[in-house]
Design an enzyme around this catalytic site. Sequence first.
Site, mmCIF file in Angstrom:
data_model
loop_
_atom_site.group_PDB
_atom_site.id
_atom_site.type_symbol
_atom_site.label_atom_id
_atom_site.label_comp_id
_atom_site.label_asym_id
_atom_site.label_seq_id
_atom_site.Cartn_x
_atom_site.Cartn_y
_atom_site.Cartn_z
ATOM 1 N N GLU A 1 0.823 -1.203 0.000
ATOM 2 C CA GLU A 1 0.000 0.000 0.000
ATOM 3 C C GLU A 1 0.857 1.253 0.000
ATOM 4 O O GLU A 1 1.933 1.284 0.613
ATOM 5 C CB GLU A 1 -0.941 0.058 1.203
ATOM 6 C CG GLU A 1 -2.269 -0.624 0.996
ATOM 7 C CD GLU A 1 -2.187 -2.107 1.255
ATOM 8 O OE1 GLU A 1 -3.011 -2.853 0.687
ATOM 9 O OE2 GLU A 1 -1.306 -2.531 2.010
ATOM 10 N N THR A 2 0.359 2.263 -0.697
ATOM 11 C CA THR A 2 0.906 3.610 -0.646
ATOM 12 C C THR A 2 -0.197 4.526 -0.146
ATOM 13 O O THR A 2 -1.314 4.508 -0.667
ATOM 14 C CB THR A 2 1.389 4.074 -2.026
ATOM 15 O OG1 THR A 2 2.454 3.213 -2.466
ATOM 16 C CG2 THR A 2 1.903 5.501 -1.971
#
Length: 264
Positions: A44-45
Site C-alpha cells: 500500500e501507498t
Amino acid sequence: MRLFTVDSFTDIPFKGNPAAVCVLERPLTEEQYIDIAQEMNLSETAFVYLEDGVYQLRWFTPECEIELCGHATLATAKVLFDKYKVEKEVLEFNTLSGILTVKKSGNQLEMNFPIGKLTEVFNNDVLIESALHEKIIAISENDQWYLVELESDKVLRKLQPNFNKLLEHPKSKFIVTAKSDDSAFDFVSRFFVPDYGINEDPVTGSAHCYLASYWSEKLSKNTVTGYQASKRGGIVECEVADNDRVLLRGDCVVMSELLVEWDK
C-alpha cells in the site's frame, strides 16, 4: 511532495509491513495515484493532504484503491507526528471508511478502527481446503472476507497456499489464524489477497479488526495480542472498545525520505 517509506507494526528496521507515505500539497489525479503506487511497488501507498483543515487520506495498492488500510494509516501518523511535528493530541483522517483517528499511546501509536464482523459458517469448503492443503477448524465470513482457523501455530507458519485456487474462490480476502504457541501472543495469523495483487501481506491492520473480534470472544479477553507470521513478521495489540470499535496499537520505523518533483 515528500515521500517516505515506513516499516509499520515493528520497532526493528526491515521488519513489519513497509508502506509508502506521500504527503501532498493538493490532491492528484486518479492516474497519478496509481502511477506512484506502482512505482513504489509496496502493498500500500498512502496519500495524505490537508483540505479545509482536515487530513484527507487514501490508500492504493499497485493495482487499485482500497477502502481500509491499517499499516499505511499507522505509517502516515508516524510521519505526521515525527517528521512534521504535528502537535495535535489526536490525528483525524477522512477516509473511504469514515473518520479514523490515531493517537500516541506510550511508545506506540493507537488507531481507532471499526470492528470487523464475521458470521461462522458450517459448510465444508472444498475449494479453500484444496488451496490451503491443511485441516480447517472453523470458518467465518462476510461478503469479502474469509477467516479460517487452523489446528496449530506450527501448521500455520509452514502453510504454502495455492494462490491460483484462492483466485478461483468467491471471496477475495483470506485471514488464516491459529492459537499461538508463544505465551507472548494470543494468536498468530497470515493474510492473503491475490485478487489485489498481493499474495501475502506482511502485517495487516484491517485484518486485525476481524481477528480482534474473533479471538477476544473465543478467549474471553478484551485485549489480545497477535503476531502476523509472515516472512517479515509484526505485532499488533488489539483492544475491543465500545460502540463497535477496535483499538490497534503498534510501532513504526521511518526508513527513508525523498523530496519528489516531476513534470505534471
